[in-house]
Scaffold this motif. Sequence first.
Motif, PDB file in Angstrom:
ATOM      1  N   VAL A   1      -7.517   1.682  -0.440  1.00  0.00           N
ATOM      2  CA  VAL A   1      -6.921   0.711  -1.191  1.00  0.00           C
ATOM      3  C   VAL A   1      -6.804  -0.496  -0.161  1.00  0.00           C
ATOM      4  N   GLU A   2      -7.174  -0.434   0.981  1.00  0.00           N
ATOM      5  CA  GLU A   2      -7.147  -1.776   2.151  1.00  0.00           C
ATOM      6  C   GLU A   2      -8.356  -2.596   1.639  1.00  0.00           C
TER       7      GLU A   2
ATOM      8  N   PHE B   1       0.852  -1.246   0.047  1.00  0.00           N
ATOM      9  CA  PHE B   1      -0.078  -0.084  -0.014  1.00  0.00           C
ATOM     10  C   PHE B   1       0.844   1.533   0.110  1.00  0.00           C
TER      11      PHE B   1
ATOM     12  N   ASP C   1      -6.753   1.327  -7.670  1.00  0.00           N
ATOM     13  CA  ASP C   1      -6.790   2.357  -6.644  1.00  0.00           C
ATOM     14  C   ASP C   1      -6.822   3.805  -7.553  1.00  0.00           C
TER      15      ASP C   1
ATOM     16  N   GLY D   1      -3.731  -8.530   1.935  1.00  0.00           N
ATOM     17  CA  GLY D   1      -3.014  -7.431   1.261  1.00  0.00           C
ATOM     18  C   GLY D   1      -1.821  -8.184   0.452  1.00  0.00           C
TER      19      GLY D   1
ATOM     20  N   TYR E   1       3.247   2.998   5.922  1.00  0.00           N
ATOM     21  CA  TYR E   1       2.086   3.574   5.283  1.00  0.00           C
ATOM     22  C   TYR E   1       1.349   4.549   6.025  1.00  0.00           C
TER      23      TYR E   1
END
Length: 590
Positions: free
Chosen positions: A97-98, A54, A90, A154, A471
């Motif tokens: 994005v998660e 991410f 995205d 992820g 992040y």
Amino acid sequence: MAVGLADRVRSTTQAVATDRRRITAVVTVLVPVVIVLVMGWQRRWISDDGFINFRYVDQIRHGNGPVFNAGERVEAFTSPLWLALLSLLDLVLPLRVEWIAVASGLILTALGFVFAAAGANRLWRELVGDGFSFPAGLLVFAALPPVWDFATSGLDNALGVAWLGASWWTLCRRVLPQRAPNQRAKTASIGACMLIGLGPLVRPDLGIMTVAFLAVLLVAEASWRARGRVIAWALALPLAYQVFRMAYYAALVPNTALAKEAGASEWTRGWGYLLDTVRPYRLWIPLLLLVALGLIPLVQYVRVRGSRTESILIAAPIAGGLAHALYVVRVGGDFMHARMLLPSLLCLLLPLAVVFVRGWRWIPAVLLAPWILVSALVLRPTYDGVPGTGITDERAFYVTGSGRANPIRIEDYRDGALESERGGLAARRVAELGGRGLVLGLNTAVLLPLKNGVVETPIVSVVLTLGLYGYAAGPKVFVVDSLGLSTALGSHFRVPPPPANYPSHGWAGHDKRHTEVWDVARYAAPAPFEPRDLRDARRSLRCGSVPELLDAVTAQFGPRRAWSNFWDSFHLTTFRIPEDPARAVRELCR
């Protein structure tokens, strides 16, 4: 008239029977798909390593390119294709994005199951002809809790499931086209070749499966010219990305492979990792039953037909899965329970993803059902902190650390026992308030002065783990990890000897932990009366190939730099530095 009527009745009966078989096949395949979707959603989460991806997406969004830190080109991700997919989604989706990663993971896992089932169904229908469609291999895979955990997380596991399933379906369509022999395709399509070639871009180790699958396509071709075409199209995208990697990152392999010394051998630790995957679920039970239920009948049918291509089709995923498992064992496995061996297992199961059951084969099919239920409902790994193993139930660790049943967003980690998110957020705030300096650990109250022009960002932080902290810190904070994943310097240290009385350093693939003196030497301004190890580290940074290495990843990128990096990547990839500053001075500054 009577004969014509009988023919029409027979034709109608056959059509009804065919439709019934198709409906049965679809319904049975939906069972493992529903299992993995429901359980994957219930156990949804994002790991610390997922947030590494991410941060790359965030850097791309801010115009810094595919870098972990602005101003230093380092490939700290393992899946170029997964990063590209996340970045694209995205850009076009109004979601965080998660959540994009969670939704994509579930969808890709389900698609992989469907493709795997479609390929196996075609194989069994062609070889066996009739029987009850039973998704034996998929049910075995879907009954494993690690499959549920890594359907989200992820990470790139879900993409690997989708690629393996789609590749298997593509191979079955090529070898078993279900047409008249004179209508069979003369050669594999460009799309099929390029799909098979994507393995190294999903994960570098999946290139093992690409080699196995390519063998099927090559055997299916009738001429060497056609085989050359298959190889050219299959390698087109991996080679293009390899050229980009060498020119942009000045390396032949990802930085993660350098930091984890992916070419080294750790057989003892790898064997422990294999046992840690197999023992909790008694995996030998379903595998033995699947041999009787599916593999032996397939071998018998192929032997009767005498088709070399069909034999290679069945053997390729089995050989690829075994070779991949052997590679994972050789490099020492991983610190995440079962994660690295899941692709090996799925590849092994592809020819048996769906089996046609009839006659005596009902016996192993019925015996398989209790294991599926017990594995899904009861069997779980247990960890008591065995020294030297370093294997963890990663999801359980982060659920406990976050204090939430489903930690997805970066904010979900804010109030738990883990301090990484809070530390990264504190560093972001310092940068936004105009602070400038080097932060060691999570204490932003003490800032060491930075060298002039050493980085583009106002804050440099040195931490142990990357994802959550990086992040949360954002693109204005240069994040350095002491394990060597995020910077070119850290990944080029030699692996130090393990601590006394321990067979290894702990976490698999995290053996290059270096002292903070190297980061102080690289980023902090000199001060009077510095200790000897710091002075040695500063001197070492000016010796040997170290300046060349750092210049390759920090100098302004352009055509000349790309050309230089391409050729320098050969020797920079193998270049190593002693972690001990005194020894580094003796070796590099001669």
